[in-house]
Each structure stands twice: as C-alpha cells, then as structure tokens.
Design a protein around this motif. Structure first.
Motif, PDB file in Angstrom:
ATOM      1  N   ARG A 118       0.835  -1.198   0.000  1.00  0.00           N
ATOM      2  CA  ARG A 118       0.000   0.000   0.000  1.00  0.00           C
ATOM      3  C   ARG A 118       0.868   1.245   0.000  1.00  0.00           C
ATOM      4  NH1 ARG A 118      -3.551  -1.861   3.302  1.00  0.00           N
ATOM      5  NH2 ARG A 118      -2.371  -1.298   5.130  1.00  0.00           N
ATOM      6  N   MET A 119       1.871   1.239   0.852  1.00  0.00           N
ATOM      7  CA  MET A 119       2.759   2.413   0.946  1.00  0.00           C
ATOM      8  C   MET A 119       3.471   2.651  -0.369  1.00  0.00           C
ATOM      9  SD  MET A 119       4.782   2.516   4.523  1.00  0.00           S
ATOM     10  CE  MET A 119       3.904   2.625   6.023  1.00  0.00           C
ATOM     11  N   ALA A 120       4.024   1.578  -0.913  1.00  0.00           N
ATOM     12  CA  ALA A 120       4.767   1.718  -2.172  1.00  0.00           C
ATOM     13  C   ALA A 120       3.830   2.189  -3.284  1.00  0.00           C
ATOM     14  CB  ALA A 120       5.427   0.391  -2.546  1.00  0.00           C
ATOM     15  N   GLY A 121       2.624   1.622  -3.306  1.00  0.00           N
ATOM     16  CA  GLY A 121       1.664   2.021  -4.321  1.00  0.00           C
ATOM     17  C   GLY A 121       1.277   3.491  -4.209  1.00  0.00           C
ATOM     18  N   MET A 122       1.053   3.929  -2.966  1.00  0.00           N
ATOM     19  CA  MET A 122       0.655   5.331  -2.763  1.00  0.00           C
ATOM     20  C   MET A 122       1.799   6.260  -3.136  1.00  0.00           C
ATOM     21  SD  MET A 122      -1.457   4.873   0.763  1.00  0.00           S
ATOM     22  CE  MET A 122      -1.363   6.526   1.345  1.00  0.00           C
ATOM     23  N   ALA A 181      -0.053   6.829   8.125  1.00  0.00           N
ATOM     24  CA  ALA A 181       0.655   6.415   6.902  1.00  0.00           C
ATOM     25  C   ALA A 181       1.130   7.632   6.113  1.00  0.00           C
ATOM     26  CB  ALA A 181      -0.257   5.546   6.046  1.00  0.00           C
ATOM     27  N   GLY A 182       0.395   8.730   6.239  1.00  0.00           N
ATOM     28  CA  GLY A 182       0.764   9.949   5.521  1.00  0.00           C
ATOM     29  C   GLY A 182       2.125  10.503   5.919  1.00  0.00           C
ATOM     30  N   ALA A 183       2.537  10.206   7.147  1.00  0.00           N
ATOM     31  CA  ALA A 183       3.831  10.696   7.614  1.00  0.00           C
ATOM     32  C   ALA A 183       4.976  10.127   6.791  1.00  0.00           C
ATOM     33  CB  ALA A 183       4.021  10.308   9.076  1.00  0.00           C
ATOM     34  N   VAL A 184       4.767   8.968   6.227  1.00  0.00           N
ATOM     35  CA  VAL A 184       5.825   8.315   5.426  1.00  0.00           C
ATOM     36  C   VAL A 184       5.596   8.572   3.942  1.00  0.00           C
ATOM     37  CG1 VAL A 184       6.779   6.076   4.799  1.00  0.00           C
ATOM     38  CG2 VAL A 184       6.219   6.551   7.172  1.00  0.00           C
ATOM     39  N   THR A 185       4.351   8.472   3.506  1.00  0.00           N
ATOM     40  CA  THR A 185       4.094   8.543   2.067  1.00  0.00           C
ATOM     41  C   THR A 185       4.185   9.966   1.543  1.00  0.00           C
ATOM     42  OG1 THR A 185       1.735   8.628   2.520  1.00  0.00           O
ATOM     43  CG2 THR A 185       2.653   6.475   2.026  1.00  0.00           C
ATOM     44  N   LEU A 186       3.704  10.926   2.322  1.00  0.00           N
ATOM     45  CA  LEU A 186       3.677  12.298   1.799  1.00  0.00           C
ATOM     46  C   LEU A 186       5.077  12.847   1.498  1.00  0.00           C
ATOM     47  CD1 LEU A 186       1.287  14.027   1.129  1.00  0.00           C
ATOM     48  CD2 LEU A 186       1.555  15.217   3.295  1.00  0.00           C
ATOM     49  N   PRO A 187       6.021  12.761   2.407  1.00  0.00           N
ATOM     50  CA  PRO A 187       7.371  13.219   2.054  1.00  0.00           C
ATOM     51  C   PRO A 187       7.973  12.458   0.873  1.00  0.00           C
ATOM     52  CG  PRO A 187       7.185  12.906   4.426  1.00  0.00           C
ATOM     53  CD  PRO A 187       5.963  12.342   3.812  1.00  0.00           C
ATOM     54  N   ALA A 188       7.651  11.157   0.788  1.00  0.00           N
ATOM     55  CA  ALA A 188       8.223  10.354  -0.304  1.00  0.00           C
ATOM     56  C   ALA A 188       7.618  10.734  -1.648  1.00  0.00           C
ATOM     57  CB  ALA A 188       7.976   8.866  -0.017  1.00  0.00           C
ATOM     58  N   VAL A 189       6.341  11.137  -1.628  1.00  0.00           N
ATOM     59  CA  VAL A 189       5.684  11.567  -2.874  1.00  0.00           C
ATOM     60  C   VAL A 189       6.420  12.772  -3.449  1.00  0.00           C
ATOM     61  CG1 VAL A 189       3.612  12.760  -3.681  1.00  0.00           C
ATOM     62  CG2 VAL A 189       3.404  10.598  -2.442  1.00  0.00           C
ATOM     63  N   GLU A 246      13.187   1.529  -3.453  1.00  0.00           N
ATOM     64  CA  GLU A 246      13.532   2.331  -2.275  1.00  0.00           C
ATOM     65  C   GLU A 246      12.404   2.312  -1.252  1.00  0.00           C
ATOM     66  OE1 GLU A 246      14.900   6.290  -3.158  1.00  0.00           O
ATOM     67  OE2 GLU A 246      14.517   6.874  -1.070  1.00  0.00           O
ATOM     68  N   SER A 247      11.169   2.471  -1.738  1.00  0.00           N
ATOM     69  CA  SER A 247      10.058   2.505  -0.762  1.00  0.00           C
ATOM     70  C   SER A 247       9.761   1.120  -0.213  1.00  0.00           C
ATOM     71  CB  SER A 247       8.805   3.122  -1.384  1.00  0.00           C
ATOM     72  OG  SER A 247       8.548   2.563  -2.636  1.00  0.00           O
ATOM     73  N   TRP A 248      10.063   0.067  -0.951  1.00  0.00           N
ATOM     74  CA  TRP A 248       9.818  -1.288  -0.450  1.00  0.00           C
ATOM     75  C   TRP A 248      10.772  -1.608   0.702  1.00  0.00           C
ATOM     76  CZ3 TRP A 248       6.012  -4.577  -0.776  1.00  0.00           C
ATOM     77  CH2 TRP A 248       6.214  -5.909  -0.425  1.00  0.00           C
ATOM     78  N   ASN A 249      11.975  -1.033   0.606  1.00  0.00           N
ATOM     79  CA  ASN A 249      13.010  -1.356   1.584  1.00  0.00           C
ATOM     80  C   ASN A 249      13.239  -0.269   2.614  1.00  0.00           C
ATOM     81  OD1 ASN A 249      13.679  -3.855   0.341  1.00  0.00           O
ATOM     82  ND2 ASN A 249      14.796  -2.729  -1.234  1.00  0.00           N
ATOM     83  N   MET A 250      12.389   0.754   2.641  1.00  0.00           N
ATOM     84  CA  MET A 250      12.692   1.856   3.554  1.00  0.00           C
ATOM     85  C   MET A 250      12.547   1.447   5.013  1.00  0.00           C
ATOM     86  SD  MET A 250       9.565   4.481   3.151  1.00  0.00           S
ATOM     87  CE  MET A 250       7.897   3.956   2.996  1.00  0.00           C
ATOM     88  N   VAL A 251      13.437   1.984   5.826  1.00  0.00           N
ATOM     89  CA  VAL A 251      13.511   1.622   7.245  1.00  0.00           C
ATOM     90  C   VAL A 251      13.463   2.864   8.121  1.00  0.00           C
ATOM     91  CG1 VAL A 251      15.052   0.673   9.002  1.00  0.00           C
ATOM     92  CG2 VAL A 251      14.754  -0.549   6.854  1.00  0.00           C
ATOM     93  N   GLU A 252      14.223   3.863   7.739  1.00  0.00           N
ATOM     94  CA  GLU A 252      14.396   5.007   8.652  1.00  0.00           C
ATOM     95  C   GLU A 252      13.120   5.828   8.816  1.00  0.00           C
ATOM     96  OE1 GLU A 252      18.995   5.640   7.306  1.00  0.00           O
ATOM     97  OE2 GLU A 252      17.256   5.709   5.979  1.00  0.00           O
ATOM     98  N   SER A 262       1.279  -1.419  13.883  1.00  0.00           N
ATOM     99  CA  SER A 262       0.382  -1.957  12.874  1.00  0.00           C
ATOM    100  C   SER A 262       0.484  -1.183  11.554  1.00  0.00           C
ATOM    101  CB  SER A 262      -1.058  -1.919  13.368  1.00  0.00           C
ATOM    102  OG  SER A 262      -1.463  -0.588  13.568  1.00  0.00           O
ATOM    103  N   LEU A 263       1.148  -0.024  11.561  1.00  0.00           N
ATOM    104  CA  LEU A 263       1.339   0.759  10.335  1.00  0.00           C
ATOM    105  C   LEU A 263       2.706   0.506   9.703  1.00  0.00           C
ATOM    106  CD1 LEU A 263      -0.098   4.192  11.532  1.00  0.00           C
ATOM    107  CD2 LEU A 263      -1.218   2.527  10.070  1.00  0.00           C
TER     108      LEU A 263
END
Lengths: 312, 453
Positions: A118-122, A181-189, A246-252, A262-263
């Motif tokens: 979901r994260m990678a897709g978004m 989830a927005g905390a991770v996806t929005l900066p990455a977008v 990159e998004s599939w393997n992101m950790v930091e 759970s997120l």
C-alpha cells in the motif's frame, strides 16, 4: 565465398592454412589461448556471480531447515562465543514448516506485507501525479530561477535522510500526520530523485517535437501526455522501479515517524524476528525479496534504458 | 528478440499477479485461523459499592423444655403417624419401623452377644492364668526381698561393729598419748587409718543396700503393671457385653410392639427429624415437650448470617397461620449463643399467634459498608484456596490493538450470590474483568470483546 574473400584480401594459402587450422602450429596456439582466456573469464565472472548470489542461497538453505537444526548451526552466534557457524547447504532434515508457518500462521507478516504494498503504491501514484509533471515543467519551460530551482533539487537529492529528518518530523507533526501512513508517504511523494531521473529523459526529447505540436495547436497538457510521457517512458519506468525498490526497503522513515506497529512496513518486521526463529526469518526474507525480483524482472529493460538515458 | 522479451515480460507479469493473488488468499486463511483461536468474552468494570446480604433462615418455636425420643440407629422408617405440633397422649403411636430391619438387628445383636461372651470366656481363662502368674511373681519378689534385706542387714551390722571397734581403738590411742605412760604417735596414726577404712567400708555397704533395694522396687513395679492391662481388657469386654444385652432387650420390646414407637407421656411433638424410607440415626428422632409453654424462636446461623446479625437487630418473621395464610411480623434478636458447635440466634416471642413447633422464616437484609472494588461473582475463579480473575488488557502490536488476558490473584473480602468484594493492588476502576467466555482461558490468550471493541 570464404576462399574468394581470402584471395581478394591477399591472404595466401599459408594464411588460410594457419587460420583454417590445417596443421599450422601458430594457429593452434592462438586457438587454445583464446579458449583458455574465454573459459578463465567465464569462470571468474561466474564465480563473482555466485558470490553475489550467496546470500540468497543461504536464505534458501536456511529456510528449509527446522528450528532444531538451526539450534545446532547457530550455537556460536546464540552463545556469543568464539566459534564458527556449522553450515550445511542441504539441511539434514529439510522441511517446509517455516513457509507453512509464515504463510498460514503469521498474520503479522502478511499484514505488514500489504502495508508495504500500500505504501509503495501510494508513493508511486503520488510521484506519478506530482513528480513527473514537475520534471516536465523543469525540462520544457523556461522561467526565471529554473536553474537555481533545479540545483536546489539536486542538493536535496544528495542530502541523506538523517539531515532532513528533523525538519520533516516537525512538518509532519505540525500537519497532524504523525503516527499515520501519511507521515511516510507524503514526504516520499515529493521526493526529488524521480524528478531528477525523469528530467533527464524529458531533456533527451528533441525540442522540435513539442514545438511542432504547439504549432499544430496542441495544448501544453496534450503535449505532455501525448509526446512527453510516451517518449520518456523508459525514464519514467526506471524512476518508478527505483522508487519502488527504495520505498519497499525503507527503514528510517517508518521507524522515525510511526510509533504504531500496525502501520509499519515489512522492512521493519524482519529485524524483530529473533535468532531463535532464524529459519522463519530466512523464509520471510525470501518472500520479501520476491516482490523486488518480480518488479525488476518485468521492468528490467526499461530500467536499463532509463538509466542510460538519464546519464547516471 | 522483442517478441521473446515481450513473452518473458508477460509471463513475469502473470507470475507476479499469481504471487500477489496467492498472498491475498494466504492472508485470508491466516486471518481465519487467527480469529478462530480467539475466545469471545464479556467484560465488566469493578465498582465502588456495598454488598447486600439477604439472610433467610428457618427456625422453630421452641418450648421451655424439650426432650428427645431416641431409637436404635439403622432402622428404616416405614410410617410416621404424627406431625409437628401435634398433641399426643401416653402410648400414642409416633412412627413405625420396618420389621425386617428389626429382625436383622436383633439377630445381629444376639450374634454380637455370643461373640463377646466367647471372647470373655477365653479371655477370662487366659487372664486368670496371667493374673496367677503375676501373683506368684509378686510373692517370689517379696521372698527375695526378705532374704536380701536380711543379708544386707547382717553385712551392715558387721561393718558397723568393725567401725565401732576402730573408733574405740582410736579414742584409746588418743587417751594413751595424753597420759605420761604408754602410747605413741605411730600407734595413733594406725588407729586413725583403721577407723577411716572401717568408715569407708560401712558407707560402701550402706550404698550397696540402697541400690539393691531400689533395683528390687523397680522389678516389683514392672511385675505389678503386667497384670493391670489384662484386667482392663476384661472389664471393657464385660461392659460391652452388658450394653449389647441392654440393646437386645430394647429391640425385643420394640419387636413385640410390632416396630411401633409410642409417646412416653402426654405432650406435644415439637420437631420430627424422620422421613419415611430413611434410616434412624443415633441422634433424637423427635423432640417432645410436656406442655405448651412457649420458650423462644431459634435459628441456627451460618457463617454469613453470623457476620450480619447482631443482638438488637430488627428482623422480619414470616409464618403461616392455621388457615394457611402467610403473615409477617417484626421481631428482635434477643441474643446469639454458641451451642454444641452451632451458633444459634434467639428471638423473643410476643403475641398469641405462636404455637410450639411452628416453623418460622427469618428474613433480614444487611447492607455492608462501601467496598472500593466490587466485581461480579461469576468473574471469580477459585484454585487451591486462592481466588483470581482474568483481566483483558490492551496491547499494541503488529495487528493493531489487541486484548490479551492476564491472571490477577485477589483476596476475597465479602460476597453474596452475585457480587464479590475483593482486594487487589492491581485492579482499578478501568480494569476490564472477564465475566464470561465461550471457552477456557489461560494467561496470555488473545480474546475478542463481545461488545465489538
């Protein structure tokens, strides 16, 4: 045909004899040397290739061993003593128990797998909507400060996450997105790397094409959609693939911005598996790698072309 | 080449789709397995409240004095002719026992008498011999004593004479030394030595005499005791035999009366403890009063009612009139006493509606002070004399917020049928205590709350 060519080239029988191998000593030596060289290079490259594959092979072998066998293997690691891990490429008691446990009795793994999907897709969807048009704008339009803006993009791209982490955290917290989830996806977008990559692809498009389209009455959007995207498809796909990896393997980022487990994405679940479940961990790692392998396998050509075009 | 690449890509795409579809199916199966392992529970929070004890006790109106009617235990009651509160005359049949049981009991008692008689005869003969042996032994010991004392006295006498002689010789030597003629120091020393020697010997013989007499006394005591055990056994057997004969006599009288037990004199049956078909016990079958003078209303208290009732408490007394009508009256606890292992509360009787033997129900509602932690009784589980409850606690994990069970031991302070006051340092007002579950729970289990949370 070969004979006539040889004659026209002025090669005599002697040459022919040599290169036809009809009892010529020099010819044989060259042939042997060439073969040896060929096999030597092949072996060296194969050896390197196998060594690159070693971690995957270890994961595969480890995932087929049960907990008891792992106990014997990893004793040196578990006890933190001086010693060696006793490794066997083919387990004494191979079992699919770890995969069964992973796929049917580990709801946490599958939940986080879909979190990652979901994260990678978004992120990819967001970048398609935001990054690609941004790259087109930088590549096609002439405006004041374009150079400085692009330089800014490059500098941002070069900065590691640890440098921008605090500012990102403050912005995300201010937006009320912390622990979502927005905390991770929005900066990455709004990441700069795909913009940079696709910009290079857009820049490789001859300017006459969009010019001609403008003359023909096409609007900017139409030019972007009908000319820009199809011609820069390779670069776009390359950017998407690299971004996916990159998004599939992101950790930091998830570790910094997400407290609710759970997120979390799958990349944070694997380190939670302890040494006592090493076989399970190997199986989980293999399944995780499968996604990346599929994506790479489908888009490998585009990735190659895109990287070439972007000049990386 | 392009065509081949496209085919490879298509296969990879299809494979990727299958991989994702397979993982989606696995996700569903995993969820099903995971959820099926969770128990469904109902929870409740502890409350700060008091506990109400509804005391209900059955008692009887007792006469001033009552007597028990007893019959041998082990007889089955065939018919009961009277009811509680009935006035009877002397000889009125009260109840009848089964003749077959009576016959069996008589036969058994006769057998018992025969056995004891045989035992006694056997014992008597044996015991007589033992007794005679004892007497002979004792006589022998006395003879030994006389002989021993005589010998010892002679020896003592000899030593005493020797001592006397030595003492006189010493005195004479001292006198001689003081006079001018005769006597010397050496002679005096010799006399002193002889005297001390004689004294030692005398002391020795006296000690010997004492020791031998003590030893004789010990042996005499042993010989005396041997006989007593035998006598005690015989006396006991004789007593048992006498009891069996008395029992037989009573049973035979009852047999002659065809198993019918009658009233010993005129009076009122206060209480009947018999039921048709049941066996008689060694306690009184019936309680009987000679007159209708009312005594008091008594109730036997259990642990809970003992803790709730106090002297002076006002209680409700429910009874039925002769016409069967239910009535309610107030009464006051006069006093509470311990009697024969039971705690008994007495209520003084007022009014003319009471009759001896009448059954009365005491009702009293006691409300305790407020307890800080009161939970539902059904949440409490007892194990090895300890109580515990299961508490559902929220736990954040990879699957979101889950409810996990924890076992919490508590101390039971007070309880009634539905509520329990407990003490626990762990339970708070927000604790989710498990009231019901659709399966057995254990520490660490994941559960689902029935209210959908």
């Amino acid at each position: 045909m070969k004979d006539s060519l040889m004659k026209r080239a002025g090669c005599g029988v002697r040459h022919e004899e040599l290169f036809a191998g009809k009892g010529g000593k020099m010819g044989k030596r060259h042939k042997i040397a060439g073969t040896v060289k060929k096999y030597t290079v092949t072996m060296a490259v194969a050896g390197l290739g196998i060594s690159f594959l070693l971690p995957i092979l270890i994961l595969l072998s480890g995932s087929l061993a049960d907990a008891l066998e792992w106990q014997g293997r990893a004793e040196a690691l578990a006890l933190d003593t001086e010693g060696y891990v006793d490794w066997k490429w083919i387990p004494d008691y191979p079992t699919l128990e770890q995969y069964k446990r992973l796929l049917f009795y580990s709801p946490a793994f599958l939940k986080l797998f879909w979190n990652s999907v979901r994260m990678a897709g978004m992120i990819l969807a967001g970048q398609l909507l935001v990054g690609i048009p941004g790259a087109w704008a930088l590549a096609s339009f002439r405006f004041k400060g374009r150079g400085a803006l692009f330089t800014g993009y490059v500098i941002l791209m070069l900065l590691p996450f640890q440098v921008t982490m605090l500012s990102r955290y403050l912005v995300v917290r201010q937006l009320g997105l912390l622990d979502t989830a927005g905390a991770v996806t929005l900066p990455a977008v709004f990441s700069t790397f795909p913009v940079f990559l696709v910009y290079r692809s857009f820049r490789s498009i001859p300017p006459e094409l969009p010019e001609a389209a403008r003359i023909d009455g096409a609007g900017e959007w139409r030019i972007f959609v009908r000319i820009g995207i199809p011609l820069a498809r390779g670069g776009i796909l390359a950017a998407m693939v690299l971004d996916f990896l990159e998004s599939w393997n992101m950790v930091e980022e998830p570790l910094a911005f997400l407290k609710d487990k759970s997120l979390w994405p799958l990349s944070l679940y694997l380190p939670e598996i302890g040494l006592s479940q090493a076989g399970f961990s190997c199986a989980a790692s293999l399944v995780t790698i499968c996604m990346s392998w599929f994506v790479f396998r489908i888009f490998s050509d585009s990735l190659e072309k895109g990287i070439i075009n972007s000049g990386l | 080449m392009d065509g081949k690449n496209i085919r490879i890509k298509k296969r990879a795409l299809v494979g990727f789709g299958c991989f994702l579809a397979f993982l989606a199916v696995c996700t569903l199966i995993t969820k099903i397995i995971y959820v099926s392992g969770m128990a469904l529970v109902t929870v409740g929070n502890p409350e700060r409240r008091s506990i109400t004890h509804n005391i209900v006790l059955q008692g009887r109106v007792r006469p001033v004095q009552e007597y028990g009617i007893y019959v041998r235990q082990g007889l089955r009651v065939e018919t009961i002719y009277i009811k509680t509160g009935q006035r009877v005359e002397e000889g009125t049949p009260l109840f009848q026992v089964r003749m077959e049981d009576l016959e069996q009991l008589i036969a058994y008692t006769k057998e018992e008498i025969r056995y004891r008689q045989a035992l006694l005869a056997d014992e008597s003969g044996q015991k007589k011999e033992e007794w005679q042996e004892r007497q002979d032994r004792l006589a022998g010991l006395w003879e030994d004593y006389d002989m021993m004392v005589r010998e010892l006295d002679i020896a003592v006498e000899k030593k005493l004479l020797a001592y006397e002689a030595a003492r006189q010789a010493r005195e004479q030597a001292e006198e001689d030394l003081l006079t001018v003629s005769g006597g010397d120091g050496a002679s005096l020393e010799r006399c002193k030595l002889a005297e001390s020697q004689a004294a030692l010997e005398l002391e020795e013989i006296l000690m010997q005499k004492e020791q031998r007499i003590r030893e004789w006394e010990r042996q005499y005591g042993i010989a005396q005791r041997v006989g007593y055990d035998a006598v005690a056994e015989t006396v006991s057997l004789e007593h048992q035999l006498g009891q069996s004969r008395d029992t037989l006599e009573v049973l035979q009288e009852l047999y002659v009366a065809e198993g019918v037990v009658c009233a010993p004199e005129e009076g009122i049956i206060v209480e009947s403890r018999l039921r048709t078909g049941e066996y008689t016990t060694d306690t009184a079958c019936m309680l009987f009063a000679q007159n209708e003078d009312l005594g008091s209303l008594e109730f036997v208290l259990d642990d809970v009612s003992l803790g709730c009732l106090s002297v002076g408490d006002s209680v409700d007394l429910e009874y039925r009139t002769d016409s069967g009508e239910k009535r309610l009256q107030e009464g006051t606890i006069a006093y509470i006493e311990s009697r024969g292992g039971d705690d008994v509360a007495r209520v003084n009787l007022a009014g003319a509606q009471w009759t001896v033997g009448q059954t009365v129900t005491l009702k009293y509602q006691y409300v305790t002070d407020t307890y800080p932690t009161v939970i539902s009784r059904q949440a409490l589980v007892e194990e090895n004399n300890q109580y515990y409850v299961y508490v559902a606690e929220e736990q954040a994990g990879f699957l979101g917020t889950e409810e996990r069970i924890r076992k919490v031991y508590v101390t039971l302070t007070d309880s009634n049928d539905s509520l329990a006051a407990v003490e626990s340092a762990v339970l708070g007002a927000e604790s989710k205590i498990v009231l019901q579950s659709n399966r057995d729970l254990a520490e660490g289990d994941l559960v689902r709350l029935l209210d959908g949370k």
